[in-house]
Design a protein around this motif. Structure first.
Motif, PDB file in Angstrom:
ATOM      1  N   ALA B 172      -3.723 -34.380  53.330  1.00 44.68           N
ATOM      2  CA  ALA B 172      -2.469 -34.441  54.089  1.00 44.68           C
ATOM      3  C   ALA B 172      -1.351 -35.011  53.213  1.00 44.68           C
ATOM      4  CB  ALA B 172      -2.646 -35.302  55.333  1.00 44.68           C
ATOM      5  N   ASN B 173      -1.726 -36.072  52.475  1.00 41.94           N
ATOM      6  CA  ASN B 173      -0.771 -36.695  51.580  1.00 41.94           C
ATOM      7  C   ASN B 173      -0.302 -35.730  50.503  1.00 41.94           C
ATOM      8  OD1 ASN B 173       0.779 -38.728  50.541  1.00 41.94           O
ATOM      9  ND2 ASN B 173      -0.840 -39.400  49.135  1.00 41.94           N
ATOM     10  N   ALA B 174      -1.283 -34.869  50.096  1.00 44.11           N
ATOM     11  CA  ALA B 174      -0.967 -33.906  49.049  1.00 44.11           C
ATOM     12  C   ALA B 174       0.157 -32.982  49.496  1.00 44.11           C
ATOM     13  CB  ALA B 174      -2.201 -33.077  48.720  1.00 44.11           C
ATOM     14  N   TRP B 175       0.113 -32.670  50.779  1.00 46.89           N
ATOM     15  CA  TRP B 175       1.108 -31.736  51.282  1.00 46.89           C
ATOM     16  C   TRP B 175       2.389 -32.449  51.723  1.00 46.89           C
ATOM     17  CZ3 TRP B 175      -3.102 -28.850  54.593  1.00 46.89           C
ATOM     18  CH2 TRP B 175      -3.882 -28.054  53.711  1.00 46.89           C
ATOM     19  N   GLY B 176       2.628 -33.560  51.092  1.00 45.67           N
ATOM     20  CA  GLY B 176       3.815 -34.328  51.429  1.00 45.67           C
ATOM     21  C   GLY B 176       5.079 -33.638  50.954  1.00 45.67           C
ATOM     22  N   PRO B 177       6.212 -34.135  51.362  1.00 46.16           N
ATOM     23  CA  PRO B 177       7.495 -33.535  50.987  1.00 46.16           C
ATOM     24  C   PRO B 177       7.677 -33.460  49.473  1.00 46.16           C
ATOM     25  CG  PRO B 177       7.788 -35.215  52.668  1.00 46.16           C
ATOM     26  CD  PRO B 177       6.363 -35.314  52.235  1.00 46.16           C
ATOM     27  N   GLY B 178       8.203 -32.334  49.029  1.00 50.08           N
ATOM     28  CA  GLY B 178       8.541 -32.161  47.619  1.00 50.08           C
ATOM     29  C   GLY B 178       7.376 -31.881  46.688  1.00 50.08           C
ATOM     30  N   ALA B 179       6.154 -31.756  47.237  1.00 55.18           N
ATOM     31  CA  ALA B 179       4.993 -31.561  46.363  1.00 55.18           C
ATOM     32  C   ALA B 179       4.955 -30.152  45.760  1.00 55.18           C
ATOM     33  CB  ALA B 179       3.707 -31.806  47.150  1.00 55.18           C
ATOM     34  N   SER B 180       4.472 -30.079  44.531  1.00 54.69           N
ATOM     35  CA  SER B 180       4.144 -28.762  43.954  1.00 54.69           C
ATOM     36  C   SER B 180       2.656 -28.562  44.164  1.00 54.69           C
ATOM     37  CB  SER B 180       4.453 -28.743  42.456  1.00 54.69           C
ATOM     38  OG  SER B 180       5.829 -28.829  42.263  1.00 54.69           O
ATOM     39  N   LEU B 181       2.291 -27.374  44.643  1.00 56.31           N
ATOM     40  CA  LEU B 181       0.895 -27.136  44.992  1.00 56.31           C
ATOM     41  C   LEU B 181       0.334 -25.967  44.184  1.00 56.31           C
ATOM     42  CD1 LEU B 181       1.259 -27.293  48.888  1.00 56.31           C
ATOM     43  CD2 LEU B 181       0.558 -29.152  47.362  1.00 56.31           C
ATOM     44  N   ALA B 182      -0.971 -26.034  43.988  1.00 56.73           N
ATOM     45  CA  ALA B 182      -1.647 -24.895  43.360  1.00 56.73           C
ATOM     46  C   ALA B 182      -3.002 -24.742  43.999  1.00 56.73           C
ATOM     47  CB  ALA B 182      -1.799 -25.115  41.866  1.00 56.73           C
ATOM     48  N   GLY B 183      -3.422 -23.502  44.185  1.00 55.70           N
ATOM     49  CA  GLY B 183      -4.734 -23.272  44.778  1.00 55.70           C
ATOM     50  C   GLY B 183      -5.223 -21.898  44.390  1.00 55.70           C
ATOM     51  N   SER B 184      -6.519 -21.701  44.589  1.00 58.46           N
ATOM     52  CA  SER B 184      -7.036 -20.359  44.332  1.00 58.46           C
ATOM     53  C   SER B 184      -8.194 -20.075  45.261  1.00 58.46           C
ATOM     54  CB  SER B 184      -7.461 -20.227  42.874  1.00 58.46           C
ATOM     55  OG  SER B 184      -8.469 -21.161  42.601  1.00 58.46           O
ATOM     56  N   ALA B 185      -8.414 -18.805  45.517  1.00 59.26           N
ATOM     57  CA  ALA B 185      -9.507 -18.399  46.382  1.00 59.26           C
ATOM     58  C   ALA B 185      -9.967 -17.012  45.966  1.00 59.26           C
ATOM     59  CB  ALA B 185      -9.042 -18.405  47.840  1.00 59.26           C
ATOM     60  N   GLU B 186     -11.201 -16.678  46.360  1.00 59.81           N
ATOM     61  CA  GLU B 186     -11.741 -15.377  45.975  1.00 59.81           C
ATOM     62  C   GLU B 186     -11.142 -14.273  46.826  1.00 59.81           C
ATOM     63  OE1 GLU B 186     -15.934 -14.987  45.925  1.00 59.81           O
ATOM     64  OE2 GLU B 186     -16.185 -16.374  44.242  1.00 59.81           O
ATOM     65  N   VAL B 245      -1.246  -7.427  54.065  1.00 59.78           N
ATOM     66  CA  VAL B 245      -0.792  -6.150  53.501  1.00 59.78           C
ATOM     67  C   VAL B 245      -1.832  -5.120  53.904  1.00 59.78           C
ATOM     68  CG1 VAL B 245      -0.463  -4.866  51.361  1.00 59.78           C
ATOM     69  CG2 VAL B 245       0.337  -7.230  51.536  1.00 59.78           C
ATOM     70  N   SER B 246      -1.382  -3.980  54.413  1.00 64.52           N
ATOM     71  CA  SER B 246      -2.359  -3.021  54.897  1.00 64.52           C
ATOM     72  C   SER B 246      -3.186  -2.509  53.725  1.00 64.52           C
ATOM     73  CB  SER B 246      -1.653  -1.869  55.618  1.00 64.52           C
ATOM     74  OG  SER B 246      -1.089  -0.998  54.699  1.00 64.52           O
ATOM     75  N   GLY B 247      -4.495  -2.512  53.947  1.00 67.70           N
ATOM     76  CA  GLY B 247      -5.413  -2.078  52.883  1.00 67.70           C
ATOM     77  C   GLY B 247      -5.784  -3.202  51.948  1.00 67.70           C
ATOM     78  N   ALA B 248      -5.126  -4.352  52.025  1.00 69.64           N
ATOM     79  CA  ALA B 248      -5.438  -5.458  51.121  1.00 69.64           C
ATOM     80  C   ALA B 248      -5.721  -6.721  51.926  1.00 69.64           C
ATOM     81  CB  ALA B 248      -4.291  -5.686  50.150  1.00 69.64           C
ATOM     82  N   THR B 249      -6.547  -6.574  52.926  1.00 70.78           N
ATOM     83  CA  THR B 249      -6.845  -7.694  53.808  1.00 70.78           C
ATOM     84  C   THR B 249      -7.505  -8.830  53.057  1.00 70.78           C
ATOM     85  OG1 THR B 249      -7.514  -5.870  55.220  1.00 70.78           O
ATOM     86  CG2 THR B 249      -7.621  -8.076  56.179  1.00 70.78           C
ATOM     87  N   LEU B 250      -8.448  -8.460  52.184  1.00 71.73           N
ATOM     88  CA  LEU B 250      -9.171  -9.508  51.472  1.00 71.73           C
ATOM     89  C   LEU B 250      -8.237 -10.318  50.599  1.00 71.73           C
ATOM     90  CD1 LEU B 250     -12.512  -7.789  50.401  1.00 71.73           C
ATOM     91  CD2 LEU B 250     -12.208  -9.786  51.902  1.00 71.73           C
ATOM     92  N   THR B 251      -7.358  -9.629  49.862  1.00 78.27           N
ATOM     93  CA  THR B 251      -6.415 -10.318  48.983  1.00 78.27           C
ATOM     94  C   THR B 251      -5.467 -11.182  49.816  1.00 78.27           C
ATOM     95  OG1 THR B 251      -6.515  -8.336  47.619  1.00 78.27           O
ATOM     96  CG2 THR B 251      -4.869  -9.977  47.024  1.00 78.27           C
ATOM     97  N   SER B 252      -4.976 -10.597  50.924  1.00 77.76           N
ATOM     98  CA  SER B 252      -4.049 -11.339  51.782  1.00 77.76           C
ATOM     99  C   SER B 252      -4.685 -12.622  52.293  1.00 77.76           C
ATOM    100  CB  SER B 252      -3.631 -10.480  52.982  1.00 77.76           C
ATOM    101  OG  SER B 252      -3.091  -9.263  52.519  1.00 77.76           O
ATOM    102  N   HIS B 253      -5.947 -12.519  52.738  1.00 78.85           N
ATOM    103  CA  HIS B 253      -6.624 -13.710  53.251  1.00 78.85           C
ATOM    104  C   HIS B 253      -6.935 -14.697  52.152  1.00 78.85           C
ATOM    105  CE1 HIS B 253      -7.036 -11.520  57.089  1.00 78.85           C
ATOM    106  NE2 HIS B 253      -6.992 -12.768  57.587  1.00 78.85           N
ATOM    107  N   ALA B 254      -7.132 -14.176  50.914  1.00 80.11           N
ATOM    108  CA  ALA B 254      -7.367 -15.075  49.788  1.00 80.11           C
ATOM    109  C   ALA B 254      -6.128 -15.923  49.527  1.00 80.11           C
ATOM    110  CB  ALA B 254      -7.722 -14.278  48.528  1.00 80.11           C
ATOM    111  N   VAL B 255      -4.947 -15.287  49.656  1.00 75.04           N
ATOM    112  CA  VAL B 255      -3.703 -16.034  49.471  1.00 75.04           C
ATOM    113  C   VAL B 255      -3.618 -17.140  50.521  1.00 75.04           C
ATOM    114  CG1 VAL B 255      -1.187 -15.888  49.590  1.00 75.04           C
ATOM    115  CG2 VAL B 255      -2.483 -14.088  48.430  1.00 75.04           C
ATOM    116  N   LEU B 256      -3.968 -16.775  51.764  1.00 74.91           N
ATOM    117  CA  LEU B 256      -3.911 -17.753  52.854  1.00 74.91           C
ATOM    118  C   LEU B 256      -4.838 -18.932  52.570  1.00 74.91           C
ATOM    119  CD1 LEU B 256      -2.830 -18.404  55.709  1.00 74.91           C
ATOM    120  CD2 LEU B 256      -4.910 -17.309  56.612  1.00 74.91           C
TER     121      LEU B 256
END
Ligand SMILES: Nc1ncnc2c1ncn2[C@@H]1O[C@H](COP(=O)(O)OP(=O)(O)OP(=O)(O)O)[C@@H](O)[C@H]1O
Ligand SMILES: [Mg+2]
Lengths: 224, 483
Positions: B172-186, B245-256
């Protein structure tokens, strides 16, 4: 058919006639001596009979084949198969032992056979010196090795140019005895010599002068 | 006895019992082969050697941390002011961390750097393929490439684990104001989709960048476009649903899910981070760099969550020695950073390498020719010396072929001996040259020995051709002449 027929043979160097219209016939088993002064053409004739040179004109029939018209390759084969050569200067391969020198001749002819080469050395009384290099042998011994080398392939003709020219009395007799043995076995011998004693043991002597046959003498004492 | 045995007996007898003459021929072949083999060894080793030499042609000043635990970008920026801009040829930042390749249970020193600058400060680097230009591309040191068997376009999955002891981070703290975030998923096909985001003053998403390089460009790749990413702007994390994105459900959910599991990238994180990198180049330098991986600064920042720290900056500055001393002193005035001079040779042309190789090649050809002339002359003398013997052999019935074979046999035998000698001495010679000229030893190339032998046999056979021709022409009648 004679073994060797030399018909009207001439050999001309520039304007010098080393051989001038020579006619000689040698039958199988003959022992012929060729004599004559220096420059009379003896070696030239030996070269032609030995297939190492060709006449300017005339025919040389060896076993009925005119070798003066044949290719070098054919002449090489004749040298290898029919002729045994003995030289005044012995000529051995100086880095090969006595027995190896004999095997060289076998090598070019057919297959080297050390046993046979040693036997031939035994015949000239040099079996014990088989492993010696030419430099370790006396002149007489070297010439005996050359005789053994000349006879190893059982040639039809043995050509010897001054074979005893560089030998002392004792070694000369050894070589002449060997010739006599070979003659008895049916080998044809043509021996060039300056030495009347060497000519005396032959059946007949052909005397060359200025490239021509001056006379032919049959040895009166032959066979006695 | 077979003909071949007799042949060998004659050839060896000729060589062994006529030693002095043959020794000269052997010597010339041996020396030729030695120089040849030595030069070839050097020829092959020159790139390695020169790589080591050329390293000094690149950087001549390095910036290091002084007093501070590590170098920082801002300190470097500051220090660079000490150098007049027009005198800076290049300045390459390096950040070194260990990264794991879990699938191989290996870990490698990985450098984050700026490849445009690398080419300026390390012109001697030789890259098969190309330098990374895009994100998630890696340049692999040759040693590593050979060790783990990667090739161009292979994909390496690298994991960065921060040193233990960094405090656990509250999400929660990580998502504080002004934070730069990075993440990845399959995403699709287990390819990693990387996402970075920046939060505004109220902790809502201000911007989102998606890297879907592992996905099919026309399909999953659409998730990189603004039409897709704009839906996240203004939302607070975690986000419940995604307009795929139609046809790219997996990629879209990976972004999420990448967004929902993202961590601060602008502060130390103890979270292990894994990304896939495509191998775009294999690096050969002749130095320890061959044992490193190289990625872009941006990738390094994303992996470590730290864009500020550096270990060293290599600079190439074109200035005189006095000027350089002045610059170094000026840098010394500043906090947290110091400059050090590295010795370098004045001419910085990688072309010297090619020229040197051409020179070695030329000398090799000349030596080859000289050897041939020498062997040929010796063999010629041998033929003349052995006229009588050759005539005798012919009188005994040797065909031209056997005369040829005997001399060629002797020549090849000499070539064989000379080649073996040359191969061995040649390595010593190359070693000597290498140590004295390049100041480093060389590796023995076992393949060079057979090459040297074959080459010197060929050379001596070739050298024998003319003498053999003369031998064949000898008239057998000379033996009756008794010269
Ligand atoms: N290749 C040659 N070129 C020119 N003339 C030659 C050649 N070979 C030999 N002759 C000459 O031919 C003549 C005969 O020479 P040959 O060698 O046959 O004599 P020879 O009877 O054997 O003499 P010797 O008893 O001295 O050995 C000599 O005058 C010689 O000079
Ligand atoms: Mg004569």
């Amino acid at each position: 058919m004679s073994l060797l027929e030399i018909k009207n043979v001439s050999k001309i160097y520039g304007d010098l006639k080393a051989l001038d219209n020579v006619n000689i016939t040698v039958e199988k088993g003959d022992w012929v001596a060729i004599m004559g002064p220096s420059g009379s053409g003896k070696s030239t004739m030996m070269n032609i009979i030995g297939c190492m040179d060709k006449p300017t004109s005339g025919e040389v029939l060896l076993d009925g084949v005119d070798i003066s018209k044949q290719s070098n390759k054919y002449l090489t084969e004749v040298r290898r198969d029919k002729i045994g050569l003995i030289f005044q200067q012995f000529h051995m391969v100086n880095y090969l032992t006595a027995v190896e020198n004999i095997m060289v001749s076998q090598y070019y002819h057919s297959l080297p056979d050390e046993e046979e080469a040693l036997e031939a050395l035994g015949r000239v009384g040099l079996r014990e010196r088989a492993r010696h290099l030419p430099s370790q042998l006396s002149g007489g011994e070297q010439q005996r090795v050359c005789v053994a080398r000349a006879l190893i392939n059982h040639p039809e003709i043995i050509l010897a140019d001054e074979p005893t020219g560089n030998l002392d009395e004792a070694n000369e007799n050894i070589v002449l005895d060997l010739f006599a043995q070979l003659h008895r076995e049916g080998t044809t011998l043509i021996v060039v010599t300056h030495d009347p004693e060497v000519a005396d043991v032959a059946q007949r002597t052909i005397v060359l002068e200025h490239g021509r046959v001056a006379r032919e003498v049959h040895n009166a004492s032959w066979g006695k | 006895m077979s003909k071949r045995a007799m042949f060998l007996r004659m050839v060896t007898a000729s060589l062994l019992r006529r030693r002095s003459r043959m020794l000269i021929a052997l010597l010339s072949i041996g020396i030729g082969a030695t120089i040849l083999c030595g030069l070839l060894t050097i020829y092959y080793d020159v790139p390695r050697q020169m790589g080591a030499q050329f390293r000094s042609y690149g950087a001549n000043v390095i910036l290091l941390a002084d007093g501070a635990p590590s170098l920082t970008h801002s300190a470097v920026q500051e220090a660079m002011r000490a150098f007049p801009e027009e005198k800076i040829v290049g300045a390459t930042p390096y950040r070194y961390v260990r990264m794991d390749m879990v699938s191989r249970q290996q870990s490698f020193t990985t450098a984050g750097t700026d490849f445009t600058q690398v080419q300026k400060t390390s012109p001697y680097f030789s890259v098969e393929g190309s330098y990374p230009e895009n994100l998630r591309e890696v340049l692999v040191g040759k040693e590593i490439a050979e060790l783990i068997g990667v090739r161009l376009n292979s994909v390496m999955e690298l994991t960065y684990k921060p040193a233990e002891g960094a405090g656990t981070q509250d999400q929660a703290n990580a998502w504080g104001p002004g934070a730069s975030l990075a993440g990845s998923a399959e995403g699709w096909g287990s390819g990693l989709v990387n996402v970075s985001a920046v939060l505004d003053g109220e902790g809502r998403i201000a911007s989102v960048t998606v890297d879907a390089a592992t996905q099919t460009p026309e399909i999953g790749g659409q998730c990189e476009e603004e039409a897709f990413t704009s839906q996240f702007i203004g939302q607070s994390l975690p986000i419940a649903d995604v307009d795929a994105v139609s046809g790219a459900t997996l990629t879209s959910h990976a972004v999420l899910s990448a967004l929902n599991t993202s961590v601060r990238s602008d502060a130390a994180s103890n979270q292990a981070k894994t990304s896939s990198f495509r191998v775009v180049g294999i690096l050969t330098t002749g130095g320890e760099e061959e044992g490193y991986l190289f990625i872009s600064e941006a990738d390094m920042a994303a992996m470590t969550g730290d864009a500020e720290t550096l270990d060293v900056v290599e600079m190439s500055v074109s200035a005189s020695a006095e000027e350089l001393d002045g610059f170094v002193d000026a840098v010394g005035q500043q906090e947290g950073v110091r400059a050090r001079l590295v010795k370098r040779v004045t001419r910085s042309e990688a072309a010297v390498l090619t020229k040197l190789q051409a020179l070695v090649f030329l000398v090799t050809v000349v030596v080859l020719l000289l050897t041939m002339i020498c062997v040929s002359t010796t063999m010629m003398a041998v033929v003349t010396e052995r006229r009588q013997e050759i005539g005798l052999r012919k009188a005994l019935g040797a065909s031209d072929g056997s005369i040829r074979a005997e001399f060629l046999g002797e020549g090849m035998f000499l070539g064989l001996l000379g080649g073996v000698l040359g191969g061995l001495f040649g390595f010593g010679f190359a070693q000597l040259v290498s140590v004295n000229v390049f100041g480093s030893s060389i590796t023995f190339q076992p393949l060079l020995l057979p090459i040297a032998v074959i080459l010197s046999m060929a050379v001596s056979a070739l050298s024998c051709l003319w003498p053999i021709k003369r031998a064949v022409q000898i008239d057998p009648a000379i033996v009756l002449k008794g010269e």
